[in-house]
Design an enzyme around this catalytic site. Structure first.
Site, PDB file in Angstrom:
ATOM      1  N   HIS A 134      36.890  41.391  35.069  1.00 31.20           N
ATOM      2  CA  HIS A 134      36.778  39.961  34.794  1.00 31.20           C
ATOM      3  C   HIS A 134      35.597  39.365  35.568  1.00 31.20           C
ATOM      4  O   HIS A 134      35.067  39.968  36.509  1.00 31.20           O
ATOM      5  CB  HIS A 134      38.066  39.216  35.158  1.00 31.20           C
ATOM      6  CG  HIS A 134      38.431  39.303  36.616  1.00 31.20           C
ATOM      7  ND1 HIS A 134      37.838  38.515  37.585  1.00 31.20           N
ATOM      8  CD2 HIS A 134      39.332  40.097  37.266  1.00 31.20           C
ATOM      9  CE1 HIS A 134      38.365  38.794  38.769  1.00 31.20           C
ATOM     10  NE2 HIS A 134      39.278  39.764  38.599  1.00 31.20           N
ATOM     11  N   CYS A 165      40.772  44.330  41.319  1.00 35.66           N
ATOM     12  CA  CYS A 165      40.067  44.192  40.047  1.00 35.66           C
ATOM     13  C   CYS A 165      38.579  44.505  40.200  1.00 35.66           C
ATOM     14  O   CYS A 165      38.051  44.607  41.305  1.00 35.66           O
ATOM     15  CB  CYS A 165      40.236  42.768  39.513  1.00 35.66           C
ATOM     16  SG  CYS A 165      41.884  42.441  38.843  1.00 35.66           S
TER      17      CYS A 165
END
Length: 463
Positions: free
Chosen positions: A418, A439
């Site tokens: 992301h 992430c």
């Protein structure tokens, strides 16, 4: 002399008249008093001179309380008392027997017994069928202790060749047939039943015909050409394997499911990619081995075992692809393929390849070591979402809610790719002090291109 002759004729005439009178009185007596003629025997019981009511009582008494034996070849095999049978005599048919008797024939009954049951049918019924069935089952079990069972037709398979054996007749007693014979004997007032082959358990002659048909099918199965196409590989099931799998139980050709599943499992272990270490040629670090991750495919064992069994039992040559589960299955013998995302944690870089060509490279920030490092393995993009809010907990236990414009999860714990507007820089060693919660943080200016290039199901290699 004439006087004597007249006297003799007179005496003879008187005798004839007397006999006629006696005959008439006897005929009237039996016709008017509803009695059976002398020496009339029903169900083995003499009911001569009895009314139907008296006959019913007498027959019931005799039939329901006498010793009954089962014999064969002149030898008594077992015996029981008829009161164990639960049978009760029914009397309506006696009225018919009485009605049909010829009362004018009563003198003949004085010199010999007449079996009324030869011309008049009557029945017995069970007052307790479970009692009778229990007795029959017990007696059949006794009789079968040392008897030979009938053998069904069977198949034999040796060296890939199928042969049959014919059904053979045994001498074990069939309880159902024995019950029918016992009822008939009891109805007829018999005190014994002589066994013969009519009460034996029989193996249907059709079983031999069916066995021959089944043998033809089994031979066809043993000679099948069974071909698998698995991930670009072609595998032919050896005929020796097929022959081992064939079974014949309850007159039915089938396959040993344990052996079939074992073979399918063997194929799965050899060709599946799920759970196996992947060898990968990286952009900057040469050939590397990557373990872990959910990316990969395997054979769905139970479903494929059932599908393969069904196909084989048709007895015809076939080709098939196994039932597959997971991701990344292809027919080019490729484990990962030529389209993938490469995340190099050491160099803090991400590369995107499409059909073998590098389409994008960018610096990234992966998880903060040692507790939040991005998990190594081969994963895949399983969702794509715009304008998402990512929620979780920091190392200190506090919660966070981060808004992102592009979200592409890759594993089953919340890790994904992301944009990260809060990161002031990307790449280098920044991750060692300001790494993510796991992430792959991507520059906001680059993330739209990443989102566009990467399709659902694309492998993501993290190493």
């Amino acid at each position: 002399m004439r006087h004597q002759a007249k006297h003799s004729w007179r005496f003879l005439g008187l005798f004839v008249v007397l006999l006629a009178i006696i005959y008439g009185i006897g005929s009237y007596h039996f016709a008017s008093n509803d009695r059976f003629l002398p020496n009339t025997k029903i169900a083995g019981v003499n009911v001569g001179n009895k009314t139907t009511k008296q006959a019913t009582t007498l027959i019931t008494s005799k039939l329901t309380n006498r010793e009954f034996s089962i014999t064969q070849n002149g030898k008594t095999l077992t015996s029981f008392n008829t009161n164990q049978t639960g049978l009760k005599f029914q009397s309506p048919s006696l009225k018919s027997a009485l009605k049909n008797q010829n009362s004018w024939a009563w003198p003949l009954h004085l010199v010999g017994r007449v079996e009324a049951s030869k011309t008049t049918k009557f029945t017995s019924t069970t007052t307790n069928s479970s009692e009778f069935n229990k007795l029959v089952a017990t007696e059949a079990a006794k009789l079968n202790q040392n008897r030979t069972a009938a053998k069904p037709a069977t198949l034999k398979l040796r060296n890939g060749k199928v042969t049959t054996t014919k059904a053979t007749q045994g001498n074990q007693i069939d309880a159902t047939k024995l019950a029918a014979s016992l009822k008939k004997a009891l109805n007829n007032g018999k005190t014994s039943l002589n066994l013969n082959s009519t009460v034996y358990k029989t193996e249907p002659t059709s079983s031999s015909t069916k066995a021959a048909s089944d043998a033809k099918l089994a031979q066809a199965i043993a000679n099948e050409k069974a071909v698998y196409h698995i991930g670009g590989y072609t595998v032919t099931i050896p005929k020796t394997e097929l022959a081992k799998w064939i079974t014949y139980n309850n007159n039915q050709v089938s396959l040993n499911q344990s052996l079939v599943k074992a073979y399918v499992t063997k194929l799965d272990n050899k060709y599946k990619t799920y759970g196996k270490t992947k060898t990968f040629k990286s952009t900057l670090r040469g050939t590397v081995k990557v373990s872990g991750g959910l990316f990969g495919w395997s054979i769905k064992l139970d479903d494929e075992t059932a599908a393969l069994t069904k196909e084989i039992l048709k007895g015809k040559n076939f080709e098939r692809t196994p039932v597959i589960q997971g991701t990344g299955y292809n027919t080019k013998k490729q484990i990962i393929g030529n389209t993938y995302v490469e995340v190099d944690k050491t160099n803090q870089k991400m590369f995107i390849y499409v059909d073998g060509k590098l389409k994008l490279k960018t610096n990234v920030v992966t998880g903060l070591p040692p507790k939040q490092t991005t998990t190594t393995g081969v994963w895949s993009v399983w969702a794509k979402k715009r304008n998402a809010t990512l929620r979780g907990n920091e190392l200190d236990g506090s919660s966070y809610a981060s808004k992102v414009s592009y979200w592409m999860p890759i594993d089953d714990t919340g890790i994904g790719i992301h944009d990260a507007s809060w990161q002031p820089t990307f790449g280098g060693t920044w991750y060692k002090t300001h790494g993510s919660n796991g992430c792959i943080n991507t520059p906001p200016s680059v993330m739209p291109k990443v989102y566009k290039l990467v399709a659902l199901g694309t492998p993501v290699i993290v190493f």
